[in-house]
Design a protein around this motif. Structure first.
Motif, PDB file in Angstrom:
ATOM      1  N   ASP A  21       0.877  -1.178   0.000  1.00  0.00           N
ATOM      2  CA  ASP A  21       0.000   0.000   0.000  1.00  0.00           C
ATOM      3  C   ASP A  21       0.910   1.222   0.000  1.00  0.00           C
ATOM      4  O   ASP A  21       1.446   1.604   1.042  1.00  0.00           O
ATOM      5  N   LYS A  22       1.104   1.793  -1.186  1.00  0.00           N
ATOM      6  CA  LYS A  22       2.031   2.915  -1.339  1.00  0.00           C
ATOM      7  C   LYS A  22       1.595   4.122  -0.518  1.00  0.00           C
ATOM      8  O   LYS A  22       2.421   4.765   0.127  1.00  0.00           O
ATOM      9  N   GLU A  23       0.309   4.431  -0.539  1.00  0.00           N
ATOM     10  CA  GLU A  23      -0.213   5.598   0.165  1.00  0.00           C
ATOM     11  C   GLU A  23       0.028   5.510   1.678  1.00  0.00           C
ATOM     12  O   GLU A  23       0.448   6.469   2.305  1.00  0.00           O
ATOM     13  N   PRO A  37       4.442  -1.792   8.854  1.00  0.00           N
ATOM     14  CA  PRO A  37       4.873  -0.469   8.400  1.00  0.00           C
ATOM     15  C   PRO A  37       6.177  -0.523   7.614  1.00  0.00           C
ATOM     16  O   PRO A  37       6.990  -1.436   7.786  1.00  0.00           O
ATOM     17  N   ILE A  38       6.346   0.471   6.752  1.00  0.00           N
ATOM     18  CA  ILE A  38       7.614   0.664   6.052  1.00  0.00           C
ATOM     19  C   ILE A  38       8.172   1.980   6.574  1.00  0.00           C
ATOM     20  O   ILE A  38       7.535   3.026   6.438  1.00  0.00           O
ATOM     21  N   ARG A  39       9.316   1.904   7.212  1.00  0.00           N
ATOM     22  CA  ARG A  39       9.936   3.090   7.809  1.00  0.00           C
ATOM     23  C   ARG A  39      11.293   3.337   7.162  1.00  0.00           C
ATOM     24  O   ARG A  39      12.125   2.425   7.117  1.00  0.00           O
ATOM     25  N   ASP A  40      11.487   4.543   6.682  1.00  0.00           N
ATOM     26  CA  ASP A  40      12.740   4.915   6.009  1.00  0.00           C
ATOM     27  C   ASP A  40      13.081   3.937   4.888  1.00  0.00           C
ATOM     28  O   ASP A  40      14.238   3.573   4.688  1.00  0.00           O
ATOM     29  N   GLY A  41      12.047   3.457   4.188  1.00  0.00           N
ATOM     30  CA  GLY A  41      12.251   2.561   3.059  1.00  0.00           C
ATOM     31  C   GLY A  41      12.451   1.104   3.422  1.00  0.00           C
ATOM     32  O   GLY A  41      12.633   0.266   2.547  1.00  0.00           O
ATOM     33  N   LEU A  42      12.408   0.776   4.707  1.00  0.00           N
ATOM     34  CA  LEU A  42      12.620  -0.606   5.153  1.00  0.00           C
ATOM     35  C   LEU A  42      11.360  -1.176   5.795  1.00  0.00           C
ATOM     36  O   LEU A  42      10.785  -0.559   6.694  1.00  0.00           O
ATOM     37  N   PRO A  43      10.923  -2.366   5.367  1.00  0.00           N
ATOM     38  CA  PRO A  43       9.752  -2.978   5.992  1.00  0.00           C
ATOM     39  C   PRO A  43      10.081  -3.474   7.403  1.00  0.00           C
ATOM     40  O   PRO A  43      11.122  -4.094   7.624  1.00  0.00           O
ATOM     41  N   VAL A  44       9.199  -3.180   8.328  1.00  0.00           N
ATOM     42  CA  VAL A  44       9.352  -3.630   9.711  1.00  0.00           C
ATOM     43  C   VAL A  44       8.456  -4.859   9.869  1.00  0.00           C
ATOM     44  O   VAL A  44       7.247  -4.753  10.063  1.00  0.00           O
ATOM     45  N   MET A  45       9.062  -6.036   9.768  1.00  0.00           N
ATOM     46  CA  MET A  45       8.315  -7.283   9.719  1.00  0.00           C
ATOM     47  C   MET A  45       8.183  -7.934  11.095  1.00  0.00           C
ATOM     48  O   MET A  45       8.406  -9.129  11.265  1.00  0.00           O
ATOM     49  N   LEU A  46       7.804  -7.151  12.073  1.00  0.00           N
ATOM     50  CA  LEU A  46       7.605  -7.644  13.431  1.00  0.00           C
ATOM     51  C   LEU A  46       6.124  -7.597  13.767  1.00  0.00           C
ATOM     52  O   LEU A  46       5.463  -6.561  13.581  1.00  0.00           O
TER      53      LEU A  46
END
Length: 62
Positions: A21-23, A37-46
């Motif tokens: 979901d780009k938006e 979430p994607i934070r600073d271009g990195l997915p947080v897979m927790l």
């Protein structure tokens, strides 16, 4: 989000594929009902960092 990276990533809870979901800057897993979430271009897979999808979001087939 890099399409090759997205093809490799799966939900750590359900092992189902994710949609981007780009938006919202999230990776969505409808199988587990979580949005990572994607934070600073990195997915947080927790799982502890994931947001629970609403019932409407679970049904949305973007």
């Amino acid at each position: 989000m890099d399409k090759q990276l997205l093809a490799l990533l799966v939900c750590p809870v359900s092992h189902a594929p994710l949609t981007y979901d780009k938006e919202a800057q999230e990776l969505i897993c409808r199988a587990s009902g979580l949005a990572y979430p994607i934070r600073d271009g990195l997915p947080v897979m927790l799982e502890s960092e994931a947001r629970v999808l609403t019932a409407e979001e679970k049904l949305d087939k973007k």
